[in-house]
Design an enzyme around this catalytic site. Structure first.
Site, PDB file in Angstrom:
ATOM      1  N   GLU A 125       0.791  -1.228  -0.150  1.00  0.00           N
ATOM      2  CA  GLU A 125      -0.076   0.169  -0.018  1.00  0.00           C
ATOM      3  C   GLU A 125       0.904   1.294   0.118  1.00  0.00           C
ATOM      4  OE1 GLU A 125      -2.836  -0.380   3.013  1.00  0.00           O
ATOM      5  OE2 GLU A 125      -4.304  -1.197   1.831  1.00  0.00           O
ATOM      6  N   GLN A 250       3.522  -2.985   5.113  1.00  0.00           N
ATOM      7  CA  GLN A 250       3.216  -4.145   6.087  1.00  0.00           C
ATOM      8  C   GLN A 250       3.580  -5.321   5.118  1.00  0.00           C
ATOM      9  OE1 GLN A 250      -1.135  -3.710   6.311  1.00  0.00           O
ATOM     10  NE2 GLN A 250      -1.242  -3.303   4.086  1.00  0.00           N
TER      11      GLN A 250
END
Length: 312
Positions: A125, A250
Protein backbone atom coordinates in the site's frame (compact mmCIF):
# COMPACT_ATOMS: atom_id res chain seq x y z
CA UNK A 1 -21.43 -20.96 10.08
CA UNK A 2 -20.07 -17.41 10.01
CA UNK A 3 -17.48 -18.17 7.32
CA UNK A 4 -20.12 -19.71 5.06
CA UNK A 5 -22.34 -16.67 5.51
CA UNK A 6 -19.50 -14.32 4.60
CA UNK A 7 -18.71 -16.33 1.49
CA UNK A 8 -22.40 -16.36 0.55
CA UNK A 9 -22.22 -12.56 0.74
CA UNK A 10 -19.52 -12.73 -1.92
CA UNK A 11 -21.69 -15.02 -4.02
CA UNK A 12 -24.64 -12.62 -3.84
CA UNK A 13 -22.31 -9.86 -5.11
CA UNK A 14 -21.06 -11.98 -8.01
CA UNK A 15 -23.21 -10.20 -10.65
CA UNK A 16 -21.75 -6.83 -9.61
CA UNK A 17 -18.22 -8.28 -9.71
CA UNK A 18 -18.90 -9.52 -13.24
CA UNK A 19 -20.11 -6.06 -14.27
CA UNK A 20 -17.02 -4.44 -12.75
CA UNK A 21 -14.73 -6.76 -14.70
CA UNK A 22 -16.59 -6.11 -17.93
CA UNK A 23 -16.51 -2.33 -17.47
CA UNK A 24 -12.74 -2.50 -16.85
CA UNK A 25 -12.25 -4.58 -20.01
CA UNK A 26 -11.70 -7.93 -18.31
CA UNK A 27 -13.52 -11.25 -18.16
CA UNK A 28 -14.93 -13.12 -15.18
CA UNK A 29 -15.50 -11.43 -11.83
CA UNK A 30 -13.47 -8.54 -10.38
CA UNK A 31 -14.41 -7.93 -6.75
CA UNK A 32 -13.90 -4.45 -5.25
CA UNK A 33 -11.16 -3.59 -2.77
CA UNK A 34 -13.81 -2.03 -0.51
CA UNK A 35 -17.26 -3.38 -1.17
CA UNK A 36 -20.47 -1.39 -0.81
CA UNK A 37 -23.65 -3.11 0.36
CA UNK A 38 -24.57 -3.85 -3.26
CA UNK A 39 -21.04 -4.95 -4.21
CA UNK A 40 -19.84 -1.79 -5.93
CA UNK A 41 -16.37 -0.32 -5.38
CA UNK A 42 -16.40 2.10 -2.44
CA UNK A 43 -12.67 2.81 -2.06
CA UNK A 44 -11.98 6.48 -1.53
CA UNK A 45 -10.17 8.35 -4.30
CA UNK A 46 -8.73 11.04 -2.03
CA UNK A 47 -6.94 10.66 1.30
CA UNK A 48 -6.37 13.40 3.90
CA UNK A 49 -2.87 13.50 5.33
CA UNK A 50 -3.32 14.99 8.83
CA UNK A 51 0.39 15.82 8.96
CA UNK A 52 0.33 18.09 5.92
CA UNK A 53 -3.36 18.97 5.78
CA UNK A 54 -3.37 18.07 2.10
CA UNK A 55 -5.73 15.80 0.19
CA UNK A 56 -3.76 13.34 -1.94
CA UNK A 57 -4.82 10.72 -4.51
CA UNK A 58 -5.80 7.33 -3.09
CA UNK A 59 -5.26 4.47 -5.53
CA UNK A 60 -5.99 1.60 -3.16
CA UNK A 61 -8.73 0.38 -5.53
CA UNK A 62 -5.87 -1.01 -7.66
CA UNK A 63 -5.36 -3.81 -5.12
CA UNK A 64 -6.69 -6.58 -7.33
CA UNK A 65 -5.25 -9.20 -4.98
CA UNK A 66 -8.57 -9.08 -3.08
CA UNK A 67 -9.80 -11.50 -5.75
CA UNK A 68 -7.10 -14.01 -4.84
CA UNK A 69 -8.01 -13.64 -1.16
CA UNK A 70 -11.64 -14.53 -1.87
CA UNK A 71 -10.58 -17.58 -3.89
CA UNK A 72 -8.18 -18.60 -1.11
CA UNK A 73 -11.00 -18.34 1.45
CA UNK A 74 -13.31 -20.46 -0.71
CA UNK A 75 -10.67 -23.17 -1.08
CA UNK A 76 -9.65 -23.17 2.59
CA UNK A 77 -13.30 -23.27 3.70
CA UNK A 78 -13.90 -26.32 1.53
CA UNK A 79 -10.76 -28.03 2.85
CA UNK A 80 -11.72 -27.34 6.47
CA UNK A 81 -15.41 -28.27 6.27
CA UNK A 82 -15.80 -30.63 3.30
CA UNK A 83 -18.95 -28.63 2.57
CA UNK A 84 -19.69 -30.06 -0.87
CA UNK A 85 -23.02 -28.24 -1.18
CA UNK A 86 -21.30 -24.87 -0.85
CA UNK A 87 -18.59 -25.76 -3.35
CA UNK A 88 -20.98 -27.21 -5.92
CA UNK A 89 -23.59 -24.46 -5.84
CA UNK A 90 -21.65 -21.33 -4.83
CA UNK A 91 -17.89 -21.66 -4.38
CA UNK A 92 -17.01 -23.30 -7.69
CA UNK A 93 -18.74 -20.64 -9.76
CA UNK A 94 -16.99 -17.82 -7.87
CA UNK A 95 -13.60 -19.49 -8.11
CA UNK A 96 -13.96 -20.13 -11.84
CA UNK A 97 -15.02 -16.55 -12.52
CA UNK A 98 -12.11 -15.19 -10.45
CA UNK A 99 -9.75 -17.43 -12.45
CA UNK A 100 -11.24 -15.95 -15.62
CA UNK A 101 -10.45 -12.48 -14.31
CA UNK A 102 -6.82 -13.34 -13.58
CA UNK A 103 -6.35 -14.93 -17.00
CA UNK A 104 -7.81 -11.86 -18.71
CA UNK A 105 -5.72 -9.31 -16.79
CA UNK A 106 -2.44 -10.99 -17.77
CA UNK A 107 -0.45 -9.99 -20.85
CA UNK A 108 1.99 -12.25 -22.68
CA UNK A 109 5.58 -11.00 -23.03
CA UNK A 110 7.10 -12.95 -25.92
CA UNK A 111 10.61 -11.64 -25.15
CA UNK A 112 10.74 -13.62 -21.90
CA UNK A 113 8.01 -16.19 -22.65
CA UNK A 114 6.15 -15.12 -19.50
CA UNK A 115 2.77 -13.66 -18.62
CA UNK A 116 2.71 -10.36 -16.71
CA UNK A 117 0.22 -8.34 -14.65
CA UNK A 118 0.71 -4.58 -14.89
CA UNK A 119 -0.72 -1.45 -13.29
CA UNK A 120 -1.81 -2.83 -9.92
CA UNK A 121 -0.96 -2.37 -6.23
CA UNK A 122 0.28 -5.03 -3.84
CA UNK A 123 -0.62 -5.51 -0.16
CA UNK A 124 2.17 -3.08 0.84
CA UNK A 125 0.00 0.00 0.00
CA UNK A 126 2.92 2.45 0.31
CA UNK A 127 3.86 2.01 -3.33
CA UNK A 128 1.16 3.40 -5.60
CA UNK A 129 3.33 3.87 -8.71
CA UNK A 130 6.86 4.29 -9.94
CA UNK A 131 9.03 7.27 -8.91
CA UNK A 132 8.12 10.33 -10.95
CA UNK A 133 4.96 8.78 -12.41
CA UNK A 134 1.59 10.49 -12.17
CA UNK A 135 -0.37 8.30 -9.72
CA UNK A 136 -3.63 8.98 -11.56
CA UNK A 137 -2.50 8.60 -15.18
CA UNK A 138 0.36 6.14 -14.71
CA UNK A 139 -0.51 4.59 -11.38
CA UNK A 140 0.14 1.05 -10.31
CA UNK A 141 3.09 -1.31 -10.45
CA UNK A 142 4.11 -4.17 -12.68
CA UNK A 143 4.46 -7.80 -11.65
CA UNK A 144 3.84 -7.55 -7.94
CA UNK A 145 5.27 -10.89 -6.79
CA UNK A 146 2.51 -11.65 -4.28
CA UNK A 147 -0.24 -10.90 -6.81
CA UNK A 148 1.35 -12.97 -9.58
CA UNK A 149 2.03 -15.99 -7.39
CA UNK A 150 -1.50 -15.86 -5.99
CA UNK A 151 -2.94 -15.56 -9.51
CA UNK A 152 -1.03 -18.70 -10.51
CA UNK A 153 -2.34 -20.44 -7.39
CA UNK A 154 -5.95 -19.46 -8.21
CA UNK A 155 -5.67 -20.71 -11.79
CA UNK A 156 -4.40 -24.07 -10.54
CA UNK A 157 -7.14 -24.39 -7.92
CA UNK A 158 -9.78 -23.55 -10.55
CA UNK A 159 -8.57 -26.53 -12.59
CA UNK A 160 -8.73 -28.66 -9.43
CA UNK A 161 -12.31 -27.55 -8.74
CA UNK A 162 -13.38 -28.71 -12.19
CA UNK A 163 -12.01 -32.16 -11.33
CA UNK A 164 -13.78 -32.17 -7.94
CA UNK A 165 -17.24 -31.41 -9.31
CA UNK A 166 -19.52 -34.31 -10.31
CA UNK A 167 -19.33 -34.62 -14.12
CA UNK A 168 -22.97 -33.75 -14.76
CA UNK A 169 -22.84 -30.73 -12.43
CA UNK A 170 -19.51 -29.63 -13.94
CA UNK A 171 -20.91 -29.77 -17.47
CA UNK A 172 -24.02 -27.78 -16.52
CA UNK A 173 -21.98 -25.12 -14.70
CA UNK A 174 -19.55 -24.74 -17.61
CA UNK A 175 -22.46 -24.44 -20.05
CA UNK A 176 -24.17 -21.84 -17.86
CA UNK A 177 -21.13 -19.59 -17.59
CA UNK A 178 -19.84 -20.36 -21.11
CA UNK A 179 -16.57 -21.95 -20.00
CA UNK A 180 -14.91 -24.01 -22.74
CA UNK A 181 -11.88 -26.28 -22.91
CA UNK A 182 -9.58 -23.82 -24.74
CA UNK A 183 -10.08 -21.29 -21.94
CA UNK A 184 -9.17 -23.90 -19.31
CA UNK A 185 -6.08 -24.88 -21.33
CA UNK A 186 -5.02 -21.23 -21.27
CA UNK A 187 -5.39 -21.16 -17.47
CA UNK A 188 -3.04 -24.11 -17.28
CA UNK A 189 -0.44 -22.33 -19.41
CA UNK A 190 -0.66 -18.96 -17.60
CA UNK A 191 -0.49 -20.68 -14.20
CA UNK A 192 2.93 -22.02 -15.16
CA UNK A 193 4.33 -18.93 -16.88
CA UNK A 194 3.50 -15.96 -14.67
CA UNK A 195 6.53 -13.80 -14.04
CA UNK A 196 7.98 -13.45 -10.54
CA UNK A 197 10.82 -10.86 -10.32
CA UNK A 198 13.91 -11.64 -8.23
CA UNK A 199 16.96 -9.63 -7.28
CA UNK A 200 20.18 -10.68 -5.58
CA UNK A 201 20.73 -13.87 -3.55
CA UNK A 202 17.27 -15.30 -4.08
CA UNK A 203 15.38 -12.23 -2.82
CA UNK A 204 11.91 -12.03 -4.35
CA UNK A 205 11.40 -8.48 -5.66
CA UNK A 206 8.22 -6.98 -4.26
CA UNK A 207 7.50 -5.80 -7.79
CA UNK A 208 9.37 -5.23 -11.03
CA UNK A 209 11.90 -2.44 -10.45
CA UNK A 210 11.88 -2.67 -6.66
CA UNK A 211 15.63 -3.35 -6.67
CA UNK A 212 16.25 0.05 -8.31
CA UNK A 213 14.62 1.99 -5.47
CA UNK A 214 16.72 3.83 -2.89
CA UNK A 215 17.43 2.42 0.55
CA UNK A 216 15.67 4.34 3.33
CA UNK A 217 17.32 6.09 6.29
CA UNK A 218 15.49 4.15 9.01
CA UNK A 219 17.74 5.24 11.89
CA UNK A 220 17.68 8.90 10.91
CA UNK A 221 13.89 9.03 10.65
CA UNK A 222 13.36 7.12 13.89
CA UNK A 223 15.66 9.60 15.61
CA UNK A 224 13.77 12.57 14.13
CA UNK A 225 10.18 11.34 14.47
CA UNK A 226 10.12 8.46 16.97
CA UNK A 227 7.02 6.74 15.65
CA UNK A 228 7.48 6.23 11.90
CA UNK A 229 4.80 3.63 11.30
CA UNK A 230 2.97 5.94 8.88
CA UNK A 231 5.95 6.75 6.70
CA UNK A 232 3.64 7.62 3.83
CA UNK A 233 2.24 10.58 5.75
CA UNK A 234 5.63 11.68 7.06
CA UNK A 235 7.22 11.62 3.61
CA UNK A 236 4.28 13.35 1.90
CA UNK A 237 4.43 16.15 4.47
CA UNK A 238 8.11 16.56 3.54
CA UNK A 239 7.26 16.71 -0.16
CA UNK A 240 8.58 13.21 -0.69
CA UNK A 241 6.97 9.82 -1.40
CA UNK A 242 7.49 6.17 -0.36
CA UNK A 243 7.44 5.32 -4.07
CA UNK A 244 11.15 6.22 -4.14
CA UNK A 245 12.27 3.84 -1.39
CA UNK A 246 12.54 0.18 -0.38
CA UNK A 247 9.95 0.51 2.37
CA UNK A 248 6.77 -1.41 3.19
CA UNK A 249 3.75 -0.57 5.27
CA UNK A 250 3.04 -4.23 5.98
CA UNK A 251 3.71 -7.73 4.65
CA UNK A 252 3.69 -7.97 0.86
CA UNK A 253 6.13 -10.61 -0.39
CA UNK A 254 6.00 -12.05 3.11
CA UNK A 255 2.25 -12.61 2.82
CA UNK A 256 3.19 -15.65 0.72
CA UNK A 257 4.97 -17.06 3.77
CA UNK A 258 1.94 -16.25 5.91
CA UNK A 259 -0.53 -18.09 3.68
CA UNK A 260 1.55 -21.08 2.57
CA UNK A 261 3.89 -23.58 4.17
CA UNK A 262 7.46 -23.94 2.91
CA UNK A 263 6.49 -27.12 1.05
CA UNK A 264 3.48 -25.45 -0.59
CA UNK A 265 5.61 -22.51 -1.69
CA UNK A 266 8.28 -24.81 -3.09
CA UNK A 267 5.63 -26.53 -5.22
CA UNK A 268 4.22 -23.19 -6.38
CA UNK A 269 7.61 -21.83 -7.44
CA UNK A 270 8.53 -25.14 -9.05
CA UNK A 271 5.28 -24.97 -11.04
CA UNK A 272 6.29 -21.47 -12.18
CA UNK A 273 9.77 -22.65 -13.15
CA UNK A 274 11.71 -20.88 -10.41
CA UNK A 275 14.18 -22.86 -8.28
CA UNK A 276 13.77 -22.56 -4.52
CA UNK A 277 16.43 -23.47 -1.98
CA UNK A 278 15.89 -24.11 1.73
CA UNK A 279 17.43 -20.80 2.81
CA UNK A 280 15.32 -18.61 0.51
CA UNK A 281 12.53 -18.12 3.04
CA UNK A 282 14.63 -16.91 6.02
CA UNK A 283 16.64 -14.64 3.67
CA UNK A 284 13.46 -13.01 2.39
CA UNK A 285 11.98 -12.71 5.88
CA UNK A 286 15.11 -10.97 7.17
CA UNK A 287 15.30 -8.71 4.11
CA UNK A 288 11.71 -7.44 4.27
CA UNK A 289 11.45 -7.29 8.06
CA UNK A 290 14.29 -4.73 7.97
CA UNK A 291 12.30 -2.62 5.48
CA UNK A 292 8.82 -2.65 7.05
CA UNK A 293 7.36 0.15 9.18
CA UNK A 294 4.29 -1.82 10.41
CA UNK A 295 1.98 1.04 9.49
CA UNK A 296 -1.09 -1.20 9.70
CA UNK A 297 -2.77 -2.77 12.72
CA UNK A 298 -2.65 -6.10 10.85
CA UNK A 299 1.07 -5.96 10.11
CA UNK A 300 2.42 -7.42 13.34
CA UNK A 301 -0.19 -10.19 13.31
CA UNK A 302 1.06 -11.46 9.95
CA UNK A 303 4.73 -10.99 10.83
CA UNK A 304 4.43 -12.79 14.16
CA UNK A 305 3.13 -15.92 12.40
CA UNK A 306 5.81 -15.63 9.70
CA UNK A 307 8.53 -15.40 12.36
CA UNK A 308 7.07 -18.34 14.30
CA UNK A 309 7.17 -20.45 11.13
CA UNK A 310 10.71 -19.31 10.29
CA UNK A 311 12.14 -20.16 13.73
CA UNK A 312 9.97 -22.66 15.57
Amino acid sequence: MLTRALLRYRYRRLPEARRAAQEAGYKGAMYPWQSGSNGREESQRLHLNPRSGRWIPDNSFRQRHINAAIAYNIWKYHQATDDHEFLYFYGAEMLLEIARFWASITRYNAAIDRYEIRGIMGPDEYHTGYPGADPEMEGGLDNNAYTNVMAAWVLSRACDVLDLLPKVHCRKLCERIGLELDEIDRWYEIGRKLRVPFHGDGIISQFEGYDRLAEFDWEGYEERYGDIQRLDRILEAEGDTPNRYKVSKQADVLMLFYLFSADELALLFEQLGYPVDHEMIPRNVEYYMARTSHGSTLSRVAHSWILARTDR
